[in-house]
Design a protein around this motif. Structure first.
Motif, short mmCIF file in Angstrom:
data_model
loop_
_atom_site.label_atom_id
_atom_site.label_comp_id
_atom_site.label_asym_id
_atom_site.label_seq_id
_atom_site.Cartn_x
_atom_site.Cartn_y
_atom_site.Cartn_z
N GLU A 105 -6.94 0.99 0.05
CA GLU A 105 -5.58 0.45 -0.08
C GLU A 105 -5.06 0.69 -1.54
OE1 GLU A 105 -3.74 0.14 2.70
OE2 GLU A 105 -5.59 0.16 4.03
N SER A 159 0.80 -0.98 -0.10
CA SER A 159 -0.12 -0.03 0.00
C SER A 159 0.85 1.30 0.07
CB SER A 159 -0.84 0.11 1.46
OG SER A 159 -1.89 -0.93 1.18
N SER A 180 2.33 -3.79 8.41
CA SER A 180 1.00 -3.19 7.58
C SER A 180 0.43 -2.04 8.30
CB SER A 180 0.16 -4.43 7.48
OG SER A 180 -0.61 -4.65 8.76
N THR A 181 -0.37 -1.34 7.17
CA THR A 181 -1.22 -0.36 7.57
C THR A 181 -2.40 -0.57 8.28
OG1 THR A 181 -1.90 -0.18 5.45
CG2 THR A 181 -0.05 1.20 5.84
N THR A 217 2.01 4.72 0.80
CA THR A 217 1.55 5.98 2.11
C THR A 217 2.77 6.92 1.98
OG1 THR A 217 3.09 4.80 3.73
CG2 THR A 217 0.55 3.98 3.56
N GLU A 257 -2.66 -0.08 12.13
CA GLU A 257 -2.64 1.13 12.46
C GLU A 257 -4.30 1.40 12.24
OE1 GLU A 257 -0.24 3.80 10.12
OE2 GLU A 257 1.63 2.47 10.31
N ASN A 258 -4.90 1.14 11.21
CA ASN A 258 -6.07 1.29 10.74
C ASN A 258 -7.30 0.57 11.81
OD1 ASN A 258 -5.48 2.78 8.69
ND2 ASN A 258 -5.93 1.01 7.36
#
Length: 290
Positions: free
Chosen positions: A235, A126, A173-174, A128, A177-178
């Motif tokens: 994403e 993804s 991985s993001t 960012t 956090e999400n």
């Protein structure tokens, strides 16, 4: 660029991504790709170096059905990311047999690029702004959204239901956090398969990552797993490269646009994620290179 000639070749078909069909162990078909023998690049660029070298190292996932998957008995990974990697290599004049596929987990994608362990990363990566401070990311070549994978008997049906629960994904991985932002306790693992096992044995309440990945796992074990909630993030998958070679950005974007024009992009999707019946997407609008 010379158009890439492709021919679909059967290779242990797997169905993923749309919540219908059966996801097998291989995660998709593979293709024969003809390298561009006339590829030429400006001297001193990373593209010229790779072309002269005649080989490339590409980091991909080995545990994501339909995207990047390598079974224990298989010689090479298969999936949509793998096909994108072959398209890029072909435009560098590098044949598929001269690609070294390097297993790349979420937590080592930036280090691998920084340390030269790989030349490119095509691993559900993804885009960012934080990552772009460390490495280059061209694209996006695919867009998806974050969802939840739960046991079939789970009462979780909305994002609100995961507040106060334990939810896993892969370290780095993001998705972690999400999910923390949604009120869950995040648990990180090295691989997605470890995370799935924790959900199946009841140790954790849910797994979260991109919907395409989750649907592949749910299709493999529909009696015990299901995907829930509407996507709650965007994403955008990009191709990672070293910031020491900023010229790679324009090359990657040009290669992706050419693949969209000559049908290679569609074919890459249709024999992997598209085998479950999901509609082939158009190549997303590409971010401009700095």
């Amino acid at each position: 660029m010379t158009r890439i000639k492709v021919a679909a070749v059967a290779a242990g078909l797997a169905m993923v991504a749309a919540g219908c069909g059966d996801a097998g162990s291989s995660g998709g078909e593979t293709r024969d790709v003809e390298a561009d023998e006339n590829a030429e690049f400006e001297s001193g660029t990373r593209m010229a170096e790779l072309n002269e070298q005649g080989s490339i190292k590409i980091g991909v996932k080995f545990d994501q059905p339909g995207i990047g998957f390598k079974g224990a008995s298989e010689d090479e990974p298969v999936g949509f990311d793998v096909e994108i990697g072959k398209i890029l290599a072909a435009d560098l004049g590098i044949a598929p047999e001269d690609i070294e596929w390097v297993e790349t987990i979420s937590d080592n994608r930036e280090p691998f690029l920084e340390e030269g362990e790989v030349d490119l990363v095509v691993a559900s990566y993804s885009i960012t702004e934080e990552r772009r401070q460390v490495v280059g990311q061209a694209g996006p070549y695919y867009e998806t959204g974050q969802q939840l994978l739960v046991r079939s008997d789970s009462d979780i049906s909305t994002v609100e239901d995961i507040k106060g629960t334990e939810v896993c994904s892969v370290t780095g991985s993001t998705s972690l956090e999400n999910i923390e932002a949604e009120g869950a306790t995040a648990r990180g693992f090295d691989t997605y398969s470890e995370c799935v096992d924790q959900v199946l044995n009841g140790s954790l309440d849910a797994m979260t990552t991109d919907g395409a990945i989750l649907l592949g796992y749910a299709a493999e074990d529909p009696d015990n797993l299901k995907v829930v909630v509407e996507p709650f993030s965007e994403e955008r998958y990009g191709v990672g490269y070293s910031k020491d070679a900023p010229e790679m950005c324009d090359f990657i974007n040009d290669s992706l646009e050419t693949a969209a024009e000559d049908g290679s992009y569609d074919e890459a999707f249709e024999i992997t994620l598209g085998e479950s019946g999901v509609e082939t997407p158009e190549l997303p609008a590409l971010d401009p290179c700095a």
